[in-house]
Design an enzyme around this catalytic site. Structure first.
Site, PDB file in Angstrom:
ATOM      1  CE  LYS A 108      -2.949   2.838   2.891  1.00  0.00           C
ATOM      2  NZ  LYS A 108      -3.860   2.959   4.046  1.00  0.00           N
ATOM      3  N   GLY A 169      -8.492   8.724   9.683  1.00  0.00           N
ATOM      4  CA  GLY A 169      -8.765   8.777  11.120  1.00  0.00           C
ATOM      5  C   GLY A 169      -9.864   9.734  11.528  1.00  0.00           C
ATOM      6  CB  ALA A 195      -8.769   7.247   4.691  1.00  0.00           C
ATOM      7  CG  ASN A 217      -6.048   0.919  11.721  1.00  0.00           C
ATOM      8  OD1 ASN A 217      -4.870   0.736  11.505  1.00  0.00           O
ATOM      9  ND2 ASN A 217      -6.540   0.682  12.943  1.00  0.00           N
ATOM     10  CB  THR A 218      -9.342   5.177  13.052  1.00  0.00           C
ATOM     11  OG1 THR A 218      -8.014   5.409  12.582  1.00  0.00           O
ATOM     12  CG2 THR A 218      -9.522   5.910  14.365  1.00  0.00           C
TER      13      THR A 218
END
Lengths: 279, 81
Positions: A108, A169, A195, A217-218
């Site tokens: 990535k 995030g 994202a 992720n977050t």
């Protein structure tokens, strides 16, 4: 072909390899490796991102290693270039990653432009992608939601384009579905929203738009209960994909259409009419 | 003692003991990457090494002799998104 058959042949194919899960997850921001592992198991993700960082010299030689918790034999690891602001840093990081992961080429790429927004620098991203592709890497690339940039990245040989839904995030969800739609319509490689997803409905919307996958992720790591959110995201991605394949009904503004038959409804007005005649 | 820059920090590295030197005919008195990693407690770990901007494959750790001022990066995989 019925729905079950469509789902059965439904794989996400990246650089020639098929994946049954369309949810890709990061491994950052968890409180410990046990929580990381529990969340990733609940997500059902097969592709998981990792960062490449300098070792802490002389500290805790017995410290567990992420790769022991998430062995490359069980997952497709996707090393990233998070924190890289230049072509040189991004390329060096991924060369080290390839060595670290025994010649693994799926990566990535992200080249950031600004520490406050972590917005990608597309000029530098394109340059880095070109170098990496020449060196034999399979590049999945983080990009702005600019349809032209996404197309250019595809044309130089990136194996997936990964536009942001909103800032890394931020959990702000999908801020520009129109741009994502243009990118999806033009793309001949998988489009993966990377994202900005905050909760399950954001992931479902991305998939309903026709995205091939979602990377997050977050949204999972910062949930109060990460494994439960990971499970929700798994279902949302599946639900959104099935809704996309099923083809949603047309929106009909000012033109309501009842779901139940309009014939044979009991009619009280006739009752009142009858009473009136008798009186 | 030779000084190396490891992960951006200067690091003084002791010369290998005489006993080891006897087995290193072609390596003269230098320190190789395997010895550096042993000294750092990183031997056998899942790491990758770059020396002066070039990747050093694991298979070449033994024969890569470090010299004064070499810049080394030693990396691991960590959690990230």
């Amino acid at each position: 072909m019925d729905g079950v058959e469509i789902r059965a042949m439904e794989n996400l194919v990246i650089a020639g390899k098929a994946y049954s899960s369309r949810l890709l997850v990061g491994t950052g921001k968890y409180k410990d490796f046990a929580e990381t592992r529990a969340a990733i198991d609940a997500s059902g993700a097969e592709i998981i991102t990792v960062a490449i960082r300098r070792t802490n010299l002389g500290q805790n030689p017995d410290e567990p290693n992420l790769l022991d918790v998430l062995p490359p034999s069980q997952y497709t690891l996707l090393p990233n270039t998070a924190g890289c602001y230049t072509v040189e840093d991004a390329v060096r990081t991924l060369r080290l990653a390839r060595e670290l992961l025994d010649g693994h080429t799926l990566v990535k790429l992200e080249v950031l432009g600004d520490p406050k927004t972590l917005y990608p620098n597309m000029v530098e991203t394109l340059k880095a992608a070109e170098i990496l592709i020449k060196e034999g890497f399979h590049v999945m690339v983080y990009t702005s939601d600019d349809p032209i940039a996404a197309k250019q990245l595809e044309e130089i040989g990136c194996v997936a384009v990964m536009p942001l839904a909103s800032l890394i995030g931020s959990g702000m969800g999908i801020l520009n579905p129109w741009n994502l739609q243009i990118i999806i319509e033009n793309a001949h490689v998988p489009v993966i929203v990377d994202a900005g997803v905050g909760t399950a409905s954001d992931a479902a919307i991305a998939m309903e738009l026709g995205c091939d996958g979602v990377l997050m992720n977050t949204a999972i790591a910062a949930a109060r209960n990460p494994p439960l959110m990971a499970s929700a995201m798994k279902k949302a991605v599946e639900a959104g994909r099935e809704a996309y394949l099923a083809g949603r009904m047309a929106k009909k503004l000012y033109n309501a259409s009842p779901s139940s038959p309009v014939e044979g409804i009991i009619d009280s007005s006739s009752l009142r009419k009858g009473k009136g005649q008798a009186a | 003692m030779i000084q190396l820059i490891v992960n951006g920090q200067p690091h003084r590295f002791p010369a290998p003991p005489q006993a080891e030197l006897k087995n290193q005919d072609r390596n003269d008195a230098g320190v190789n990457i395997t010895q550096l990693l042993e000294h750092m407690g990183s031997q056998g770990k899942r790491i990758a090494v770059e020396r002066n901007g070039e990747i050093v494959p694991r298979s070449k750790f033994d024969q890569t002799i470090l010299v004064e001022g070499d810049r080394l990066e030693i990396v691991v995989a960590v959690g990230g998104g």
